[in-house]
Every structure is written in structure tokens, then in C-alpha cells.
Motif scaffolding. Structure first.
Motif, short mmCIF file in Angstrom:
data_model
loop_
_atom_site.label_atom_id
_atom_site.label_comp_id
_atom_site.label_asym_id
_atom_site.label_seq_id
_atom_site.Cartn_x
_atom_site.Cartn_y
_atom_site.Cartn_z
N MET A 1 1.05 -1.33 -0.28
CA MET A 1 -0.30 -0.26 -0.14
C MET A 1 0.98 1.31 -0.31
O MET A 1 0.71 2.12 -0.43
CB MET A 1 -1.15 -0.30 0.97
N PRO A 2 2.03 1.47 1.17
CA PRO A 2 2.63 2.57 0.74
C PRO A 2 3.52 2.56 -0.66
O PRO A 2 3.35 4.00 -0.91
CB PRO A 2 3.67 2.21 1.51
N LEU A 3 3.92 1.52 -1.08
CA LEU A 3 4.69 2.31 -2.39
C LEU A 3 3.26 2.48 -3.49
O LEU A 3 3.80 3.63 -4.79
CB LEU A 3 4.73 0.57 -3.27
N ARG A 4 2.62 1.83 -3.67
CA ARG A 4 1.31 2.46 -4.16
C ARG A 4 1.19 4.50 -3.77
O ARG A 4 0.74 4.48 -5.05
CB ARG A 4 -0.74 1.74 -4.46
N ALA A 5 0.68 4.28 -2.84
CA ALA A 5 0.58 5.63 -2.31
C ALA A 5 1.11 6.33 -3.13
O ALA A 5 1.75 8.04 -3.40
CB ALA A 5 0.38 5.78 -1.29
N ILE A 6 2.61 6.79 -2.55
CA ILE A 6 4.04 6.77 -3.83
C ILE A 6 3.62 7.04 -5.18
O ILE A 6 3.78 8.74 -5.26
CB ILE A 6 4.80 6.29 -3.06
N ALA A 7 2.61 6.47 -5.14
CA ALA A 7 3.96 6.38 -7.10
C ALA A 7 2.67 7.40 -7.39
O ALA A 7 2.26 8.16 -8.34
CB ALA A 7 3.34 5.31 -7.64
N ASP A 8 1.02 6.86 -6.61
CA ASP A 8 -0.42 7.08 -7.01
C ASP A 8 -0.13 8.81 -7.06
O ASP A 8 -1.08 10.20 -7.76
CB ASP A 8 -1.56 6.87 -5.96
N HIS A 9 0.26 9.35 -6.26
CA HIS A 9 0.62 11.03 -4.97
C HIS A 9 1.82 11.53 -4.99
O HIS A 9 1.60 12.30 -4.46
CB HIS A 9 -0.24 11.02 -3.75
N GLN A 10 2.69 10.97 -5.76
CA GLN A 10 3.83 11.38 -6.11
C GLN A 10 4.64 11.94 -4.92
O GLN A 10 5.19 13.27 -4.37
CB GLN A 10 4.24 12.99 -7.01
N ILE A 11 4.74 11.29 -3.90
CA ILE A 11 5.83 10.99 -2.60
C ILE A 11 6.61 11.61 -2.25
O ILE A 11 7.60 9.79 -3.07
CB ILE A 11 4.65 10.31 -1.53
N ASP A 12 7.45 12.20 -1.53
CA ASP A 12 8.83 11.65 -1.75
C ASP A 12 9.35 10.88 0.01
O ASP A 12 9.01 11.43 0.32
CB ASP A 12 9.66 12.86 -1.66
N PRO A 13 9.90 9.37 -0.61
CA PRO A 13 9.92 8.88 0.85
C PRO A 13 10.96 9.65 1.56
O PRO A 13 11.07 9.06 2.73
CB PRO A 13 10.37 7.53 0.25
N ALA A 14 12.11 9.85 0.75
CA ALA A 14 13.23 10.71 1.47
C ALA A 14 12.63 11.85 2.60
O ALA A 14 12.86 11.80 3.37
CB ALA A 14 14.29 11.11 1.00
N ALA A 32 8.78 0.14 1.46
CA ALA A 32 9.12 1.69 0.96
C ALA A 32 10.36 2.38 0.72
O ALA A 32 9.62 3.26 0.02
CB ALA A 32 7.65 1.82 0.81
N GLY A 33 10.91 2.25 1.67
CA GLY A 33 12.05 3.10 1.82
C GLY A 33 11.63 4.33 2.23
O GLY A 33 12.68 5.60 2.47
N VAL A 34 10.83 4.07 3.00
CA VAL A 34 10.15 5.15 4.67
C VAL A 34 10.37 4.83 5.12
O VAL A 34 10.70 4.41 5.92
CB VAL A 34 8.98 5.15 3.79
N SER A 35 11.26 6.48 6.57
CA SER A 35 11.80 5.89 8.05
C SER A 35 9.53 5.20 8.43
O SER A 35 8.83 5.61 8.07
CB SER A 35 11.58 7.23 8.44
N GLY A 36 9.71 4.30 9.49
CA GLY A 36 8.81 4.10 10.29
C GLY A 36 8.94 4.66 12.01
O GLY A 36 9.77 4.03 12.07
N PHE A 37 7.82 4.61 12.36
CA PHE A 37 7.37 5.28 13.92
C PHE A 37 6.51 4.04 14.64
O PHE A 37 5.46 4.36 13.80
CB PHE A 37 7.92 6.60 13.85
N LEU A 38 7.02 2.67 15.48
CA LEU A 38 6.10 2.20 15.66
C LEU A 38 5.65 3.21 16.94
O LEU A 38 6.11 3.51 18.32
CB LEU A 38 6.31 1.47 16.77
#
Length: 54
Positions: A1-14, A32-38
Motif C-alpha cells: 500500500m505505501p508503494l502505491r501511495a508513493i506512486a499515485d501521489h508523487q510522494i517523496d519517500p526521503a 517502501a524506503g520510508v522511515s517508520g515509527f512504532l
């Protein structure tokens, strides 16, 4: 799901992060190459403010 959101909404993972309450959420963030916080409970608003430095 995060990868699709990144692609669909031009989100910069960095420049993005993901908050989740399960280790599977953290694995999805890493994949997805995104920082994660629990988030382990409590006040989500306070948690986010602390992440953002406020």
C-alpha cells in the motif's frame, strides 16, 4: 500500500514517514524506503508532535 501511495501521489519517500502500531507496518515502511515509527499507544497527537520536533 505505501508503494502505491508513493506512486499515485508523487510522494517523496526521503521526506516522508509512516506511523504504525504493528511490526508489519514497520516492515511495510522499510520496503517502501520510508522511515517508520512504532506507535505503542497513548496520545497520538503528542507522539506526532514529538516526531516533528514540537
Amino acid at each position: 500500500m505505501p508503494l502505491r501511495a508513493i506512486a499515485d501521489h508523487q510522494i517523496d519517500p526521503a521526506r516522508s514517514f509512516m506511523i504504525g502500531d504493528q511490526q508489519t507496518d514497520m516492515a511495510a515502511a522499510r520496503a517502501a524506503g520510508v522511515s517508520g515509527f512504532l506507535f505503542e499507544g497513548g496520545d497520538l497527537d503528542v507522539f506526532v508532535k514529538e516526531l516533528l520536533g514540537g
